[in-house]
Structures are given as structure tokens and as C-alpha cells.
Scaffold this active site. Structure first.
Site, short mmCIF file in Angstrom:
data_model
loop_
_atom_site.label_atom_id
_atom_site.label_comp_id
_atom_site.label_asym_id
_atom_site.label_seq_id
_atom_site.Cartn_x
_atom_site.Cartn_y
_atom_site.Cartn_z
N ASP A 306 22.65 -19.22 33.19
CA ASP A 306 22.05 -18.50 31.90
C ASP A 306 21.64 -17.15 32.23
OD1 ASP A 306 21.73 -19.18 29.33
OD2 ASP A 306 19.70 -19.67 29.46
N ASP A 353 17.35 -29.62 38.67
CA ASP A 353 16.78 -28.02 38.77
C ASP A 353 17.67 -27.53 40.17
OD1 ASP A 353 15.27 -28.17 36.72
OD2 ASP A 353 13.45 -28.43 37.59
N ASP A 355 17.00 -25.73 42.59
CA ASP A 355 16.39 -25.97 43.64
C ASP A 355 16.19 -27.23 44.18
OD1 ASP A 355 14.21 -25.77 41.54
OD2 ASP A 355 13.10 -26.62 43.40
N ASP A 450 11.73 -31.44 28.08
CA ASP A 450 12.03 -32.77 28.69
C ASP A 450 11.22 -33.83 28.18
OD1 ASP A 450 9.90 -31.53 29.80
OD2 ASP A 450 10.60 -31.33 31.75
#
Length: 870
Positions: A306, A353, A355, A450
Site C-alpha cells: 500500500d 502481517d 513482520d 479483523d
């Protein structure tokens, strides 16, 4: 040698050692005199006392081996009395409250166990009778169950509402406490349910007493203070009941095996959304996703960028990862994923995610349930972090306490799974595409997309599952400010869902699902009640306003049992997932910051925006975050002023109600300790490495020249380096580590699943039996193989906190005092000079008083693990 001569030589050498370490002559003389006296009375040198000698510094943790203080003999005496008369949660310890332990053991042996056996026998006979009379007994069974519930409910109403004077109230709560202690030691579901019932009865009796007997509404200010506190207490009571329901019967779901025929396995798209994270943070996730153990023709990995960064696009193309970007960047992460849904076509969507680093077994451990049950639309796994969160890092607690998120991700989600209310957490999850498209994709109306998405899936009748295995690991928030910002977003988003898509209303949810989602949402309203509790004793101390209109004894007879039974029951439920008082500290840190956002979201749910949590940063020095700490300092000032004024009133006011003042002073003191512990987390410790190191013990082969290799153990690893421990032996009058000079090239071979992986590295340092190396990974395949051997190893994260021993109440109190005082010390050391000098004397006096108190045994300490269990 003559024992007296040996003792004299020992004392002489000890004296010189202490003096070299800066111990005063007085301290040396006092401690040596007491040591000689003890040896004269007790033959400590004999084998009989060898165990005590080995464990001395475990039993007496406040004594420093090489730097004693003058009053250490007094500390030893106090600690000895404590160890003799206070029971320790320790398998070797014989010192205990003998009478209480005797009563508990005999009650278990002669009452509890026979009742359990009788219940089991009756249940078996009842089942046999039911099978023999299938047409008649179902109705009788329902009638008996209904009758039992009605009688139990009526008995509870009587127990809750029966008025008792203070004496009989103390008798009642004492009997309930004895019963709870007995039940706590019996490890089965029946005893847990009874503990919960007792806790609810005590809590409801307290709330009934508060409403019925303790409200004094004589003027506007008194009425506001009293009703405000009562509302805060009623909120915590509702949360308590919902929490008991949510986790009273947790589901330990195991992975479901996949079909042996790989053609029946579904196709999977792996989404890795990113916005502003550095490429170095994202690379391990991309490489680990490419290496997931799944048929190659059924797996596609996509980077959802993004931030539209050219370097990301170039890197993704170079390693064979799909790259997806969009022109419009609306709805943050939810919009990013929804855009990707239109570009891919896999049957399942796995989301990480950027990370987080998934293990190779991630899909095989999760997808089995979705193949088995086509109605399961979501499988969630825990969020596990290999870096230290702000609490672990700033308080040096890594591996000593459960992680801050462990209670939810390792426990509460199991309770949600019981009621088919598992919550999607935004990462480390698999979602079925068709149901996700049916509900319009990831929810975009709130900033916690979520949890909102999982609520919508449940409303449509789809099931969810939770696999309680950490199958991926990522980076925790790196500073207290980042942690608070992340939790503000969560709190705002959950209240937005509560307003926009209230789980108590609308169709599609079962009653348990409604309760689980409601508890998860209104839990984030704890900010204002927590602040109220932190200032509640002040109206009485300053203005004689009765927020609870009752005598001191009456307050003790209701308030203390309520807190005690809640604590006992929660410890029995939560086990080693949350230690005493840490929940209060976590809530206190967040309370000031989430209060306004949640109240605004409750009134106007459309306000607020998505904020990204930064990862991969570092700081090169320690610093105290005064900006974050301002609310705590303000509340500390108020409570400290109340403490001083309360003591003044108790001494000089002839009409002072001593018992009531003492109770409020105790409340204020507790608040000060909690606020001090919260402030302790605000001292951000130095973090030079942007890539955290992960402790481990991996056997490898270290090759340092052609044909010369030794076995070594990897003690920790990071994304680009290793620390190794070498065997302890010499070669040619040199230590083995001397062979590994700086910049020397070595080769390290990992063996995994009977396959050898060899990596080139350069030595960065060498000291004693340890060396540090920097990896020289030459291509994409080597990078993937290194991650496979380290971060993505299937068993890497599965036993992270299994070795933690459940905390004891005494140790919890001790820990709260330690970190509370530690917080004030940190503030003093970093405060302006005038402020520091003003309070230094007070803090030193408090620390001296605390140093004389007995210390509970720490069963998670290294001394215990090395010596106490030998």
C-alpha cells in the site's frame, strides 16, 4: 585441620574479600560475629546441612554474597520465620502453615475425593438407567435438571441477599475461603465450576450490599462520588461474570490431519500487506511464505504494497513473489486486502502481517479443519512475538513473566473457540474465500477490521476455529508509546463495532457468541473505571466524603473477600498465562489514553482513523519518556497528597475515624505501587539492534579450516547473525575460542530433517567459549534455507512459556512492591535536580523498610533451576 582454625581462616579471607568490595568495618564485624554464632550453635559444615548451603541464596534472595549489610542478620531472621510459617508453592519446601495444610489434605482425602467418586458412580448408574429407559427418562432428566437449577438459583439468592451483621459475615466469608482453598487444590472441571460459583456469589453479595446498604446521598457532591464508584464497580462485576463464562470451559483444539491425496488439498493465496515497513523487516516473511510446505501448484504468495514502493516491486519480482498495489489507498489494511481479493482466485486466503514469519508447517497445521468441515470459514492461530515487548524490555523480564498478549492469544481464544466465537486477529490466520466474499470482504467500517470480519462471518452462520499453537512469530511493539498507540486503535475499533454492529442485537449469533463478542468489546471501556479506582479514596481523605458509607470492619468483610475470591478463581483459571497484579498494571498504563477515544467512539463511532504500528526501529540510549508518563505523574501526585493528608488527619484530627482512614490509606498505597510500576515501564532501555536476537539451543557443526570442524551450540540467532557456544577445551596452550579471530571465515552446518544446510559466516567477536558470527548468505535459496533452520522451524515457538511456574500471591505482592518502588527510582534518577533531592530521602526510607520484609521464593529464578531442583 582443626574446625576452629578452619573457621578462623574462612572468616579472615571473607573479611578481606568484603573489605575489597567496599563493605564497612561495622558491617563486616556484625556479619562475621553472627556467622560465628550460627556455626557455634548449628553444625552447618556437616553433610546434613549441605542442601541448605547450596540453596542459601535461593532461600535468602535479599542477601548479597560478597557485599553484606549491617542489618543482614536481622533480614535472615525475618526471612527464616517467614519460610517456617508461610507455605511456599514449592515441591521441596516443608515450611508451611501446618494446620491449614493438614485441614486441606484431610478434607480432600475424606470429603472431596469420596464425593467425586460417588458422583462418578452415580453418573454411570444414571447413564445405564437412561439407556435402559430411553423413551421415559429424557423428560425426567430434563425435569430433574430444571429442578436442580431452580433449587441452586434459590439457594444462591438466599446466600446473596441474606442480611448478616459483621461477625456472621466474617464467619460466612471464612467458610467460603476455606472451601475455595480446598477446591483450588483439586484439579478437575467440577472444582473449577464450584470455584466460579463461589466467586460469583461473593461478588454478587458485595454488589447487593453496595447498592442496598452503602449509598449515602446527603448532598450532590457525595452522591456523584458514591454513584460514580458504584457504576465503575458494577462495570467490573459485569466483565467478571462475562469472563468467567467465556473461559470456564476452554477447548484444546488440535490440528486435524489433511487427506493423503494432495489433489484434495485446496489452493491457497498468501497475503502479506505492508504500508511503511522497511524492506529488511518484510524480507523474512516473504521468504518464509515461499518456503511453506504446500504443493507448489496450489500456493501463491502476494505482497500487498500500500506504499507503492519501487524497491519492493523489484525485490518481489526477483524472488518470485506476486506484487499487488493499488491507486486508491482507502480503508487502510482492509481496503488493501479487499483489492487483492479481486486480483487472485485461491480457495483459501492466509494473511500475515509483514513482520510475522510463518513456520513451514503453518498450512498443514491449520487447513485440515477447513477440509474436514466446509462450514469453517476462519482458522486463527496465536500471535507470538520473538522480540521483547516494552514490559519485558524496559523491566528486563524476558522469559520471567508471560508476555502481555499471552492471556488472550494463548487462553481466551480457546474459550472463544468453545462457543464458536474465535476472533480474527488480522494475521496468522486462514480464511475461506467464498464466505469472505459473501460478507463483502474484510470489514471497512471500523479500525479493527479483523474482529469485525469474524463477527460478520459468525452472523452468516459460518464457524470458526482456533489452533493453540504458535505457528508464526513477529515483532512486538518496540516502545511504550507505540504500544499505547496500538491499543488506542484496538480500543476505539472495538467500541466502534459495539455501536455499529452490536453483537447483542441483530440476527445470526447464538447467545454464547453474543456474550463472547460483547465481553471483548466492552472490556476496552476499562479506562474510565480504572481511573475512578485510582482516585476513589481521595474524596474521603480530603473532604470526609463517604464513597462507601460503612464501618471499616464492614468494608473489610465485603471488599476483601470479593477481591480474594476473584484473585483465587482467576489464578486457577489462567494458570501461568497471567501473573498476579500484572493485569492491573497493564490496564493502568492504558487507562488514561483509551478513555477519551473509547468515549468518543461510543458517542460518535465514525470518528478515528487507522494508524500503523512502526516496527524495526532502534534507540541508541536509555531515556525516560516523560510525555507518556504525564498522566501517571499527575495521579501519583494526587494519591501521594492524599497519603500525606490522611496521615496528618489520623495524627492531629481528634474526630478522625481511624479504621476508615487506614483502609483508605491502604487503598492509596496500593494505587501508588501500581502507578509506580506503570511509570517503571516508561524508562525506554537502549536498543541498538533493529534485528532482535532469539534465544535457542541448536546443535551445529562449526568448520574453521579445511578438514577441521567441531561441534557447537547456537545460543541465539537473528536475521543476519548467530552466537555460538564452543566446547570447553584447550589446544596448544590456547583457549579454543582464540582460534576464531575477528573477520575469520567459518562455515556452519545445520541438520534439519536429516538434511544438512551449510552457511558461510565471518567471526565478529570471540570471548571465552563464545563467538559471534555474521552470516554471508549468497543467494535467495540460502536465505530461505537459513530461515527454515531458524525462524520457520516448526517446533521453534511451541514451548515458549511452558517452563514458567504459576505465580504465588506472596511473590505477586513482592513483585508489585519491587516494580512500584523501582518506578519511583527511575523517575528520580531522570528528574530535575530539585525534585530529585526533595524525594530521595522518602524513597530511601521506603526502600530500607522494604528490604527488611521477607522475600517469597522465585520458582522461575536461575538459582532455583540450577540448585533447588538438584
Amino acid at each position: 585441620m582443626n574446625p576452629i582454625s578452619a573457621l578462623f581462616d574462612y572468616c579472615k579471607s571473607t573479611y578481606f574479600l568484603w573489605r575489597l568490595n567496599g563493605v564497612s568495618v561495622l558491617s563486616c564485624a556484625v556479619n562475621l560475629a553472627c556467622l560465628v554464632l550460627v556455626y557455634a550453635i548449628i553444625p552447618l559444615e556437616s553433610k546434613r546441612y549441605s542442601k541448605l548451603r547450596h540453596r542459601f541464596y535461593y532461600y535468602y534472595p535479599q542477601i548479597k554474597r560478597n557485599k553484606p549489610k549491617a542489618l543482614d542478620p536481622l533480614r535472615v531472621i525475618i526471612q527464616t520465620v517467614y519460610l517456617i510459617f508461610v507455605k511456599q508453592n514449592h515441591r521441596d519446601t516443608t515450611n508451611m502453615s501446618i494446620l491449614m495444610d493438614f485441614l486441606i489434605r484431610k478434607t480432600k482425602a475424606y470429603i472431596i475425593q469420596p464425593v467425586i467418586r460417588l458422583t462418578d458412580l452415580y453418573t454411570q448408574k444414571l447413564h445405564q438407567h437412561i439407556r435402559a429407559s430411553e423413551k421415559i427418562l429424557p423428560q425426567n432428566k430434563r425435569n430433574l435438571s430444571l429442578l436442580f437449577l431452580i433449587l441452586s438459583f434459590l439457594a444462591s439468592i438466599v446466600a446473596i441477599s441474606q442480611p448478616l451483621d459483621v461477625r456472621y459475615q466474617f464467619v460466612f466469608v471464612f467458610l467460603m475461603w476455606i472451601t475455595a482453598l480446598i477446591l483450588k487444590s483439586v484439579k478437575n472441571r467440577v472444582s473449577l465450576m464450584l470455584l466460579i460459583v463461589i466467586s460469583i456469589i461473593i461478588a454478587t453479595r458485595y454488589i447487593y450490599w453496595r447498592i442496598h446498604s452503602t449509598l449515602l446521598l446527603v448532598d450532590t457532591f457525595t452522591a456523584i462520588c458514591a454513584i460514580t464508584l458504584l457504576i465503575a464497580e458494577m462495570y467490573t462485576f459485569v466483565i467478571l461474570i462475562l469472563s468467567y463464562f467465556q473461559v470456564s470451559w476452554v477447548l484444546e483444539r488440535k490440528p486435524y490431519p489433511l487427506p493423503k491425496d494432495h489433489s484434495l488439498w485446496p489452493s491457497v493465496d498468501i497475503y502479506i500487506p505492508s504500508y511503511n515497513e522497511p524492506l529488511d523487516v518484510v524480507k523474512p516473511c516473504l521468504l518464509a511464505a515461499l518456503d511453506i510446505d504446500w504443493p507448489e501448484d496450489k500456493l501463491n504468495v502476494y505482497m500487498l504494497d500500500d506504499g507503492s514502493r519501487e524497491e519492493f516491486e523489484t525485490y518481489c519480482k526477483s524472488i518470485g513473489v506476486g506484487y499487488i498495489k493499488r491507486k486508491e489507498h482507502n480503508h487502510a489494511k482492509a481496503g488493501n486486502i479487499n483489492h487483492a481479493l479481486t486480483k487472485t482466485n485461491g480457495e483459501l486466503i492466509a494473511i500475515f502481517d509483514c513482520d510475522h514469519i510463518p513456520t513451514r508447517a503453518f498450512l498443514q497445521m491449520t487447513v485440515g479443519w477447513m477440509v474436514f468441515d466446509k462450514n469453517i470459514a476462519l482458522v486463527q492461530t496465536p500471535h507470538h512475538f520473538y522480540s521483547e515487548d516494552p514490559f519485558e524490555k524496559n523491566l528486563s523480564l524476558k522469559g520471567k513473566i508471560p508476555a502481555e498478549n499471552a492471556l488472550f492469544h494463548d487462553f481466551i481464544q480457546k474459550g472463544n473457540d468453545t462457543w464458536n466465537a474465535t476472533m480474527f486477529c488480522g494475521s496468522c490466520a486462514v480464511i475461506r474465500r467464498a464466505p469472505l466474499e459473501e460478507i463483502g470482504g474484510i470489514a471497512v467500517e471500523t479500525v479493527t477490521e479483523d474482529a469485525h470480519t469474524s463477527l460478520r462471518l459468525n452472523r452468516k452462520g459460518y464457524s470458526s476455529a482456533f489452533i493453540s499453537m504458535p505457528l508464526a512469530a513477529g515483532l512486538a511493539t518496540e516502545s511504550l508509546a507505540d504500544h499505547i498507540n496500538q491499543r488506542i486503535r484496538w480500543a476505539r475499533g472495538m467500541i466502534q463495532i459495539f455501536r455499529i454492529d452490536n453483537p447483542l442485537l441483530g440476527k445470526g449469533l447464538t447467545i454464547p457468541q453474543r456474550l463472547c463478542f460483547t465481553n471483548a468489546m466492552i472490556h476496552f471501556l476499562h479506562g474510565l473505571p480504572r481511573i475512578i479506582f485510582l482516585i476513589a479514596p481521595l474524596p474521603y481523605l480530603f473532604f470526609n466524603v463517604y464513597v462507601i458509607f460503612a464501618t471499616g470492619l464492614a468494608i473489610l468483610s465485603y471488599v476483601f473477600p470479593y477481591m480474594l475470591h476473584t484473585t483465587i478463581t482467576n489464578q486457577r483459571i489462567q494458570g501461568n498465562k497471567r501473573f498476579y497484579f500484572w493485569g492491573v498494571i497493564y490496564e493502568t498504563i492504558l487507562s488514561w489514553y483509551i478513555t477519551l477515544p473509547t468515549l468518543i467512539a461510543l458517542i460518535s463511532p465514525k470518528h478515528g482513523k487507522f494508524n500503523v504500528t512502526s516496527k524495526g526501529s532502534s534507540n541508541d540510549k536509555d531515556y525516560f519518556d516523560w510525555t507518556v508518563s504525564k498522566p501517571y505523574i499527575f495521579l501519583i501526585f494526587l494519591n501521594f497528597a492524599g497519603l500525606v493528608y490522611g496521615i496528618y488527619k489520623m495524627i492531629f484530627d481528634p474526630y478522625a475515624e481511624i479504621s476508615t482512614i487506614l483502609i483508605n490509606l491502604g487503598w492509596v498505597s496500593y494505587n501508588l505501587l501500581v502507578l509506580g510500576a506503570a511509570a517503571a515501564v516508561a524508562l525506554e532501555t537502549k536498543q541498538v539492534r533493529a534485528s532482535p536476537r532469539v534465544p535457542c539451543a541448536i546443535d551445529v557443526v562449526l568448520e574453521y579450516s579445511s578438514g577441521n570442524a567441531i561441534n557447537a551450540v547456537v545460543k541465539d540467532f537473528s536475521k543476519n547473525g548467530l552466537a555460538l557456544e564452543l566446547p570447553n577445551f584447550r589446544t596448544k596452550d590456547k583457549m579454543l575460542s582464540d582460534l576464531f579471530y575477528e573477520n575469520r571465515t567459518v562455515y556452519i552446518t545445520f541438520t534439519k530433517d536429516e538434511i544438512n544446510y551449510r552457511f558461510k559466516a565471518q567471526v565478529r567477536f570471540s570471548q571465552n567459549q563464545k563467538i559471534g558470527v555474521r552470516l554471508c548468505l549468497e543467494n535467495k535459496q540460502q536465505e530461505i534455507e537459513y530461515i527454515r533452520c531458524t525462524f520457520a522451524s516448526a517446533e521453534r515457538w511451541t514451548h515458549s512459556f511452558d517452563n514458567l511456574t504459576q505465580d504465588s500471591l506472596a511473590h505477586g505482592i513482592h513483585t508489585l512492591i519491587v516494580f512500584g518502588l523501582n518506578g519511583y527510582l527511575k523517575m528520580l534518577k531522570n528528574a530535575p535536580h530539585v525534585f530529585r533531592e526533595l524525594l530521595w530521602v522518602v524513597i530511601k526510607c521506603l526502600m530500607f523498610g522494604f528490604s527488611l520484609l521477607p522475600h517469597p521464593l522465585d520458582m522461575n529464578s536461575k538459582i532455583y533451576r540450577k540448585n533447588a531442583i538438584r
